[in-house]
Design an enzyme around this catalytic site. Structure first.
Site, PDB file in Angstrom:
ATOM      1  N   HIS A   1      29.217 -41.392  -6.476  1.00  0.00           N
ATOM      2  CA  HIS A   1      28.448 -40.306  -5.856  1.00  0.00           C
ATOM      3  C   HIS A   1      27.748 -39.465  -6.925  1.00  0.00           C
ATOM      4  CE1 HIS A   1      27.732 -37.196  -2.712  1.00  0.00           C
ATOM      5  NE2 HIS A   1      27.800 -36.376  -3.753  1.00  0.00           N
ATOM      6  N   GLU A   2      28.503 -39.046  -7.943  1.00  0.00           N
ATOM      7  CA  GLU A   2      27.927 -38.220  -9.006  1.00  0.00           C
ATOM      8  C   GLU A   2      26.926 -39.009  -9.839  1.00  0.00           C
ATOM      9  OE1 GLU A   2      28.268 -35.087  -9.128  1.00  0.00           O
ATOM     10  OE2 GLU A   2      29.783 -35.020  -7.540  1.00  0.00           O
TER      11      GLU A   2
ATOM     12  N   HIS B   1      23.543 -38.668  -8.252  1.00  0.00           N
ATOM     13  CA  HIS B   1      22.892 -37.412  -8.626  1.00  0.00           C
ATOM     14  C   HIS B   1      22.331 -37.500 -10.044  1.00  0.00           C
ATOM     15  CE1 HIS B   1      24.142 -35.444  -5.035  1.00  0.00           C
ATOM     16  NE2 HIS B   1      25.422 -35.382  -5.339  1.00  0.00           N
TER      17      HIS B   1
END
Length: 351
Positions: free
Chosen positions: A17-18, A21
């Site tokens: 997920h990170e 980003h």
């Protein structure tokens, strides 16, 4: 072993997920101060360019620290100084990566399957009263039941059992949609299948595994998992699911451990773990985009609200106020997580 695997799965899901980003932030020219895998004290750190890369001791997540995420800054490369479309892309990238990972895990789970059961009528059980031009024909593909889209063969019975016995059904017949209004269907016991209980009388067709079929069935499963998230939220709102029924990381790790230990073989355990991991990944992708402060969906929602206010007032709002809202949301979310974790631990102790 399965507890360790479950904890690592959580770590991978949050790290991916990170990573979403981070990659999109870099592509958009945003300054990233630190990208970390794991949480807690750092085991390893290395600066490359403007970004510090870190591996931290607890394998339970990670973070992507961008310049001035919730505060004003004179740096033109700060997150708050980016155009709205770039912010939206960066904020949505994490959930996109989770969803993509979920689809990849589903594909891996189905890779060695011999065939897939499709929601297509291959034949009827002997004595089935619904085999006629007025009702259903061999080759009909269930498209929807009472407005609910059919992705998997199991959806047919699921939505019929949720209904009243009279259904509005849409099937695909020879490439065209055929509407069957107010069709009355009920289960009955068929002699050749009496040991497996009452059935509607449909025998769904099997489609041999191929690359294209595997991708199609994996995508159908991903959409099915997505629908389960919305159905769960609907039940939570209507009170059908209570807070005690919810499970946090502790409860999910325990569940994954039980599933792994109770699997009949190593191969079955791998497939079951892939199934649960994919479901969690897609669940995280959707939940994280809900318009709740502190979540990425909440940030996107407040971004839109901020743009509307600035257009109406012709004044730029101080990002710190949005930061305060997210801080409150984070405190409330952490409180909810603490309650759910307490319930999970209490259940373990009681067991």
């Amino acid at each position: 072993m399965y507890i360790v695997i479950a904890i690592l799965v959580f770590g991978v899901l949050i790290a991916v997920h990170e990573l979403g980003h981070f990659v999109v932030a870099k592509l958009c020219g945003v300054k990233v101060n630190e990208f970390a895998i794991g949480m807690g004290p750092a085991l390893f750190k290395k600066r490359k360019g403007e970004t510090m890369y870190a591996l931290r001791i607890l394998p339970i997540g990670g973070f992507c620290a961008m310049e001035a995420e919730d505060e004003a800054s004179d740096d033109p490369r700060a997150f708050t100084n980016q155009r709205a479309w770039k912010k939206v892309l960066i904020l949505c990238a994490g959930s996109f990566m989770n969803f993509l990972l979920g689809v990849i895990l589903i594909i891996a789970m189905y890779a060695d399957a011999e065939a897939f059961t499709m929601p297509v009528i291959g034949e009827f059980m002997d004595g089935c009263p619904y085999e006629s031009s007025e009702y259903f024909q061999v080759g009909d593909e269930f498209y929807s039941v009472d407005g609910n889209r059919i992705y998997l063969s199991s959806d047919v019975s699921m939505f019929m059992e949720r209904g009243s016995g009279s259904y509005d059904i849409v099937v695909l017949r020879n490439g065209e949609k055929v509407e069957l209004k107010n069709v009355s269907l009920e289960k009955r016991v068929y002699e050749e299948y009496k040991n497996s209980g009452p059935k509607y009388g449909f025998i769904f067709s099997q489609e041999k595994n191929s690359f294209g079929t595997c991708l199609d069935y994996s995508w159908r499963t991903a959409k099915e998992f997505s629908r389960w998230v919305w159905l769960g939220l609907e039940q939570l709102i209507h009170g059908a699911v209570k807070l005690d029924d919810m499970a946090g990381p502790v409860g999910i790790v325990d569940m994954m451990n039980n599933v792994g230990e109770n699997s009949g073989s190593t191969d079955a355990a791998v497939k079951n773990m892939l199934y649960i991991s994919a479901l969690i990944a897609i669940n995280l992708a959707i939940m994280n985009m809900l318009p709740i402060p502190a979540l990425d969906g909440g940030r996107v929602f407040l971004l839109i609200v901020t743009l509307i206010i600035e257009k109406l007032t012709h004044k730029r709002l101080d990002p710190k106020y949005e930061g305060y809202i997210h801080l409150v949301g984070m405190v409330l979310l952490l409180g909810l997580m603490a309650i759910v974790m307490y319930n999970d631990i209490a259940k373990l102790i009681a067991r």
